[in-house]
Scaffold this motif. Structure first.
Motif, mmCIF file in Angstrom:
data_model
loop_
_atom_site.group_PDB
_atom_site.id
_atom_site.type_symbol
_atom_site.label_atom_id
_atom_site.label_comp_id
_atom_site.label_asym_id
_atom_site.label_seq_id
_atom_site.Cartn_x
_atom_site.Cartn_y
_atom_site.Cartn_z
ATOM 1 N N ALA A 67 0.842 -1.197 0.000
ATOM 2 C CA ALA A 67 0.000 0.000 0.000
ATOM 3 C C ALA A 67 0.876 1.247 0.000
ATOM 4 N N GLY A 68 0.478 2.216 -0.819
ATOM 5 C CA GLY A 68 1.204 3.478 -0.880
ATOM 6 C C GLY A 68 2.226 3.554 -1.994
ATOM 7 N N VAL A 69 2.515 2.419 -2.644
ATOM 8 C CA VAL A 69 3.471 2.415 -3.759
ATOM 9 C C VAL A 69 2.688 2.543 -5.071
ATOM 10 N N SER A 70 3.068 3.508 -5.889
ATOM 11 C CA SER A 70 2.372 3.717 -7.164
ATOM 12 C C SER A 70 2.627 2.558 -8.118
ATOM 13 N N ASP A 71 1.708 2.340 -9.044
ATOM 14 C CA ASP A 71 1.861 1.279 -10.032
ATOM 15 C C ASP A 71 3.118 1.523 -10.867
ATOM 16 N N CYS A 72 3.950 0.505 -10.979
ATOM 17 C CA CYS A 72 5.175 0.644 -11.752
ATOM 18 C C CYS A 72 5.850 -0.711 -11.902
ATOM 19 N N LYS A 73 6.785 -0.787 -12.852
ATOM 20 C CA LYS A 73 7.641 -1.963 -13.001
ATOM 21 C C LYS A 73 8.794 -1.855 -12.005
ATOM 22 N N VAL A 74 9.152 -2.968 -11.390
ATOM 23 C CA VAL A 74 10.186 -2.933 -10.352
ATOM 24 C C VAL A 74 11.085 -4.161 -10.432
ATOM 25 N N TYR A 75 12.258 -4.011 -9.830
ATOM 26 C CA TYR A 75 13.049 -5.170 -9.435
ATOM 27 C C TYR A 75 12.679 -5.480 -7.987
ATOM 28 N N VAL A 76 12.545 -6.751 -7.678
ATOM 29 C CA VAL A 76 12.203 -7.173 -6.324
ATOM 30 C C VAL A 76 13.381 -7.961 -5.760
ATOM 31 N N GLY A 77 13.942 -7.490 -4.659
ATOM 32 C CA GLY A 77 15.009 -8.215 -3.976
ATOM 33 C C GLY A 77 14.462 -8.881 -2.725
ATOM 34 N N ILE A 78 14.700 -10.176 -2.587
ATOM 35 C CA ILE A 78 14.239 -10.908 -1.408
ATOM 36 C C ILE A 78 15.433 -11.630 -0.796
ATOM 37 N N ARG A 79 15.775 -11.287 0.444
ATOM 38 C CA ARG A 79 16.864 -11.963 1.132
ATOM 39 C C ARG A 79 16.513 -13.449 1.309
ATOM 40 N N PRO A 80 17.535 -14.320 1.305
ATOM 41 C CA PRO A 80 17.251 -15.756 1.477
ATOM 42 C C PRO A 80 16.465 -16.068 2.742
ATOM 43 N N GLU A 81 16.676 -15.283 3.799
ATOM 44 C CA GLU A 81 15.946 -15.522 5.047
ATOM 45 C C GLU A 81 14.568 -14.874 5.053
ATOM 46 N N GLY A 82 14.161 -14.290 3.917
ATOM 47 C CA GLY A 82 12.880 -13.592 3.842
ATOM 48 C C GLY A 82 11.711 -14.458 3.413
ATOM 49 N N PHE A 83 11.943 -15.758 3.248
ATOM 50 C CA PHE A 83 10.875 -16.671 2.819
ATOM 51 C C PHE A 83 10.303 -17.427 4.018
ATOM 52 N N ILE A 84 8.975 -17.630 3.994
ATOM 53 C CA ILE A 84 8.303 -18.446 5.008
ATOM 54 C C ILE A 84 7.621 -19.607 4.283
ATOM 55 N N LEU A 85 8.031 -20.831 4.574
ATOM 56 C CA LEU A 85 7.437 -22.008 3.938
ATOM 57 C C LEU A 85 5.992 -22.148 4.390
ATOM 58 N N GLU A 104 17.173 2.585 -8.066
ATOM 59 C CA GLU A 104 17.143 3.169 -6.727
ATOM 60 C C GLU A 104 16.010 2.548 -5.922
ATOM 61 N N ARG A 105 16.131 2.596 -4.628
ATOM 62 C CA ARG A 105 15.187 1.952 -3.715
ATOM 63 C C ARG A 105 13.834 2.649 -3.706
ATOM 64 N N ILE A 106 12.778 1.865 -3.688
ATOM 65 C CA ILE A 106 11.420 2.350 -3.451
ATOM 66 C C ILE A 106 11.023 1.821 -2.075
ATOM 67 N N TYR A 107 10.770 2.710 -1.130
ATOM 68 C CA TYR A 107 10.561 2.288 0.258
ATOM 69 C C TYR A 107 9.094 1.970 0.526
ATOM 70 N N LEU A 108 8.871 0.847 1.180
ATOM 71 C CA LEU A 108 7.535 0.450 1.600
ATOM 72 C C LEU A 108 7.193 1.133 2.915
ATOM 73 N N ASP A 109 5.926 1.064 3.312
ATOM 74 C CA ASP A 109 5.530 1.606 4.609
ATOM 75 C C ASP A 109 6.324 0.919 5.716
ATOM 76 N N GLY A 110 6.879 1.722 6.611
ATOM 77 C CA GLY A 110 7.651 1.161 7.720
ATOM 78 C C GLY A 110 9.133 1.021 7.419
ATOM 79 N N GLN A 111 9.508 1.145 6.158
ATOM 80 C CA GLN A 111 10.923 1.077 5.784
ATOM 81 C C GLN A 111 11.470 2.500 5.678
ATOM 82 N N LYS A 112 12.684 2.708 6.229
ATOM 83 C CA LYS A 112 13.271 4.036 6.222
ATOM 84 C C LYS A 112 14.671 3.973 5.601
ATOM 85 N N PRO A 113 15.053 5.015 4.867
ATOM 86 C CA PRO A 113 16.420 5.048 4.313
ATOM 87 C C PRO A 113 17.452 5.046 5.440
ATOM 88 N N THR A 114 18.612 4.396 5.176
ATOM 89 C CA THR A 114 19.727 4.464 6.101
ATOM 90 C C THR A 114 20.346 5.854 6.020
#
Length: 373
Positions: free
Chosen positions: A272-290, A359-369
């Motif tokens: 929610a809050g991210v405009s419609d667009c094409k993106v690259y999605v990065g998912i850390r290996p520990e970011g998956f839940i079986l 460049e990074r597109i930040y989701l709700d709750g995510q903040k730039p370093t």
């Protein structure tokens, strides 16, 4: 000793094209806090060693300034800067003993800095004790292991009581076990001496394990600065996300539609809050839940049991990588006979990047370093 770099730039004339200028370091501004260990990290040719050589005075910047504390050292010769430099190849004198190698910088001191023989020996043995080679003082470099030679090089750099310690790829010539042991020693030595230290490496695991802060560089430009875990948890762009992490981050082509993140036609996460667009999605290996009813489907290839963790190797048509690697807890049971495996995703381990700029597109709750300057 605080080290301040102000708009530091270094350019060389190209050896391949006449008249072409190559920018090795581009407008680098950063303050290295007093007593901290900072890792300059990036692939070959990113400008990290050039930055180190400008700090120590072996190379003059094309523009910009370098301060040690309040002192402008930009034009000061290397021997007057009070730095200790450890090279990748140790650069020990083979015909000298360990003691003679460590004493050598002190024997060249002149004027008010000149020491008596007793003072030089006392300081040499103090430094040898710090790096735990005080029992090897009468040996020649050829009689030492690679790790011991590296310690001699560090002791030789420390014996001058430098204001700043500079380490240029100091572990690259060591085997894996020695590399791990020596990097722990470097961190211990730095904490004991409290000398401001700059550590150059292309190995992200090395930099993250011992640095108080890391500076990630690419093609002479600083990409991100921060505490190692902060940079890992919140990469500023796709390059940083891909450079940090073992196993590496999984990258997919995706798009945002109506507040939903879609990968391969599946709605895998609310954004929610991210405009419609094409993106690259990065998912850390520990970011998956079986999860059997998970929204993200991948084709199962293999399951690797690694003690407390399980590594699920899979594929997905939207993946930029040949394989996907998901790290889950070993308590999870994986049906190795299944054709597909389904996952839910941890939002804090999912990063979106603009398809054009990366460049990074930040989701709700995510903040730039934050980048300290």
């Amino acid at each position: 000793m605080k080290v301040e770099l102000q708009n530091l730039t270094k350019q060389f004339m190209s050896r391949h094209k006449a008249g072409e200028v190559v920018t090795a370091v581009n407008n680098f501004t950063f303050t290295i806090p007093d007593g901290k260990l900072v890792g300059l990290l990036g692939p070959s040719g990113c400008g990290k060693s050039t930055t180190l050589y400008m700090i120590c005075g072996l190379q003059k910047p094309t523009s910009g300034k370098i301060f040690f504390g309040e002192d402008d050292v930009t034009q000061l010769p290397p021997e007057n800067r009070g730095v200790g430099l450890v090279f990748q190849n140790y650069a020990l004198y083979p015909h000298m003993t360990v003691k003679q190698n460590i004493l050598f910088p002190l024997q060249n001191l002149k004027g008010a800095d000149k020491l008596t023989k007793e003072q030089m020996l006392e300081r040499a043995y103090e430094c040898a004790k710090i790096v735990q080679i005080d029992e090897l003082m009468d040996r020649k470099p050829s009689e030492l292991s690679g790790g011991q030679q590296q310690r001699v090089a560090i002791a030789r750099a420390l014996v001058k009581m430098p204001r700043v310690l500079l380490l240029d790829e100091p572990l690259s010539n060591l085997d894996a076990r020695l590399r791990l042991q020596t990097r722990e020693e470097i961190k211990r030595i730095q904490k004991e001496t409290k000398i401001t230290t700059v550590f150059v490496t292309h190995d992200q695991e090395e930099a993250m394990s011992i640095s108080d802060m890391i500076v990630v560089m690419k093609l002479g430009i600083v990409q991100q600065i921060g505490k190692p875990q902060d940079v890992y948890n919140s990469p500023a762009n796709l390059f940083v996300a891909k450079f940090l992490g073992t196993p590496p981050i999984n990258v997919f082509g995706g798009e945002v539609k109506g507040g939903k993140l879609c990968i391969g036609g599946e709605e895998v996460l609310d954004v929610a809050g991210v405009s419609d667009c094409k993106v690259y999605v990065g998912i850390r290996p520990e970011g998956f839940i079986l999860r059997e009813d998970g929204p993200f489907t991948c084709k199962l290839q293999n399951v690797e049991v690694m003690g407390r963790d399980v590594s699920i190797v899979a594929t997905n048509n939207a993946s930029e990588n040949p394989i996907i690697r998901a790290i889950i807890d070993a308590d999870n049971l994986v049906d190795t006979n299944a054709e597909n495996v389904r996952f839910a995703l941890k939002p804090n381990k999912v990063f979106l990047f603009d398809k054009e700029t990366e460049e990074r597109i930040y989701l709700d709750g995510q903040k730039p370093t934050e980048i300290p300057r």
